[in-house]
Scaffold this motif. Structure first.
Motif, short mmCIF file in Angstrom:
data_model
loop_
_atom_site.label_atom_id
_atom_site.label_comp_id
_atom_site.label_asym_id
_atom_site.label_seq_id
_atom_site.Cartn_x
_atom_site.Cartn_y
_atom_site.Cartn_z
N ASP A 87 0.80 -1.22 0.00
CA ASP A 87 0.00 0.00 0.00
C ASP A 87 0.84 1.28 0.00
O ASP A 87 0.47 2.25 -0.66
CB ASP A 87 -0.98 -0.02 1.18
CG ASP A 87 -1.99 -1.15 1.01
OD1 ASP A 87 -2.97 -0.95 0.28
OD2 ASP A 87 -1.78 -2.22 1.59
N THR A 105 -5.23 -5.03 -4.15
CA THR A 105 -6.34 -5.97 -4.03
C THR A 105 -5.83 -7.27 -3.43
O THR A 105 -4.75 -7.74 -3.79
CB THR A 105 -6.92 -6.26 -5.44
OG1 THR A 105 -7.28 -5.02 -6.06
CG2 THR A 105 -8.13 -7.17 -5.36
N ASP A 106 -6.62 -7.84 -2.51
CA ASP A 106 -6.32 -9.18 -1.99
C ASP A 106 -6.80 -10.18 -3.03
O ASP A 106 -8.01 -10.30 -3.27
CB ASP A 106 -7.00 -9.41 -0.65
CG ASP A 106 -6.39 -8.58 0.46
OD1 ASP A 106 -5.35 -7.92 0.24
OD2 ASP A 106 -6.97 -8.56 1.57
N GLY A 110 -3.84 -15.71 -3.03
CA GLY A 110 -3.06 -15.59 -1.80
C GLY A 110 -2.05 -14.47 -1.73
O GLY A 110 -1.09 -14.56 -0.96
N GLN A 111 -2.25 -13.40 -2.48
CA GLN A 111 -1.35 -12.26 -2.30
C GLN A 111 -2.11 -10.96 -2.50
O GLN A 111 -3.12 -10.92 -3.19
CB GLN A 111 -0.13 -12.35 -3.20
CG GLN A 111 -0.39 -12.37 -4.68
CD GLN A 111 0.88 -12.67 -5.47
OE1 GLN A 111 1.76 -13.41 -5.01
NE2 GLN A 111 0.98 -12.11 -6.64
N ARG A 112 -1.62 -9.92 -1.86
CA ARG A 112 -2.13 -8.56 -2.05
C ARG A 112 -1.21 -7.92 -3.07
O ARG A 112 0.01 -7.97 -2.94
CB ARG A 112 -2.12 -7.79 -0.74
CG ARG A 112 -2.66 -6.37 -0.87
CD ARG A 112 -2.92 -5.76 0.50
NE ARG A 112 -3.48 -4.42 0.41
CZ ARG A 112 -4.73 -4.12 0.09
NH1 ARG A 112 -5.57 -5.10 -0.18
NH2 ARG A 112 -5.14 -2.87 0.04
N GLU A 113 -1.79 -7.29 -4.10
CA GLU A 113 -0.94 -6.71 -5.13
C GLU A 113 -1.64 -5.56 -5.83
O GLU A 113 -2.85 -5.39 -5.73
CB GLU A 113 -0.54 -7.76 -6.17
CG GLU A 113 -1.68 -8.30 -6.99
CD GLU A 113 -1.25 -9.34 -8.02
OE1 GLU A 113 -1.51 -9.11 -9.21
OE2 GLU A 113 -0.68 -10.38 -7.62
N LYS A 128 2.55 -8.76 -1.96
CA LYS A 128 2.94 -9.36 -0.68
C LYS A 128 2.09 -10.60 -0.51
O LYS A 128 0.88 -10.57 -0.72
CB LYS A 128 2.69 -8.39 0.47
CG LYS A 128 2.97 -9.04 1.83
CD LYS A 128 2.70 -8.11 2.97
CE LYS A 128 2.91 -8.88 4.24
NZ LYS A 128 3.49 -8.13 5.29
N GLU A 129 2.75 -11.71 -0.15
CA GLU A 129 2.00 -12.93 0.09
C GLU A 129 1.18 -12.76 1.37
O GLU A 129 1.66 -12.23 2.36
CB GLU A 129 2.95 -14.11 0.20
CG GLU A 129 3.60 -14.44 -1.13
CD GLU A 129 4.53 -15.64 -1.07
OE1 GLU A 129 4.87 -16.10 0.05
OE2 GLU A 129 4.90 -16.13 -2.14
N LEU A 130 -0.08 -13.19 1.30
CA LEU A 130 -0.96 -13.12 2.46
C LEU A 130 -0.78 -14.37 3.30
O LEU A 130 -0.63 -15.46 2.77
CB LEU A 130 -2.41 -12.99 2.00
CG LEU A 130 -2.74 -11.73 1.18
CD1 LEU A 130 -4.16 -11.81 0.65
CD2 LEU A 130 -2.55 -10.48 2.03
#
Length: 132
Positions: A87, A105-106, A110-113, A128-130
Motif C-alpha cells: 500500500d 487488491t487481496d 493468496g497475495q495482495r498486489e 505481498k503474500e498473504l
C-alpha cells in the motif's frame, strides 16, 4: 555505486530515455538510484535502479531488434516485485502520476498486489503474500 552481488536472473528493460526511466523508478516505485552510463557525447545509455541488492537496468533500445514496451502493441512481460508494504508503494506510485492498472487488491491466489506502468509502458506488479 556498483553492487558486489549479481543475481542469477536480472531485469533488463528498454527505454528511449534511460535517464528519465531510472528517475521514474526511483520516484514512483521507491527503488534506489544506481549508476548511469553515458556515451562519449553524454547521452545516457544504461541506467540502473536497485531494490536491495537486485538491479533493474534500463537501456537504449536497438530499433528493429529490441524496443521499449511503449512501442509494442501487446503486453509481452511484467516485472513482479515482492515486498512488505504494497500500500505505501501504491501511494508513492500514485503520487508520482504512475499509470495505475489496478489498485491494491487481496487476490484469490493468496497475495495482495497492485499493478502500475513505468515511464516506458512496462507493467510492474507489487505484491505481498498473504498469510492465514
Amino acid at each position: 555505486m556498483p553492487r558486489n552481488k549479481t543475481p542469477s536472473i536480472s531485469t533488463f528493460l528498454f527505454s528511449d530515455d534511460p535517464e528519465a526511466s531510472q528517475k521514474f523508478l526511483v520516484e514512483a516505485f521507491g527503488l534506489a538510484e544506481g549508476e548511469l552510463s553515458r556515451d562519449d557525447k553524454g547521452k545516457a545509455l544504461v541506467g540502473r535502479a536497485y531494490l536491495g541488492d537486485y538491479a533493474v537496468s534500463v537501456a537504449r533500445p536497438h530499433p528493429g531488434r529490441m524496443e521499449a514496451a511503449s512501442h509494442a502493441n501487446v503486453l509481452h512481460s511484467l516485472v513482479m516485485v515482492y515486498l512488505d508494504d504494497v500500500d505505501s508503494v501504491y501511494e508513492k506510485a500514485k503520487a508520482a502520476d504512475a499509470k495505475i492498472e489496478y489498485e491494491p487488491t487481496d487476490m484469490p491466489y493468496g497475495q495482495r498486489e497492485f499493478g502500475a506502468r513505468d515511464a516506458d509502458g512496462n507493467l510492474w506488479c507489487f505484491a505481498k503474500e498473504l498469510t492465514a
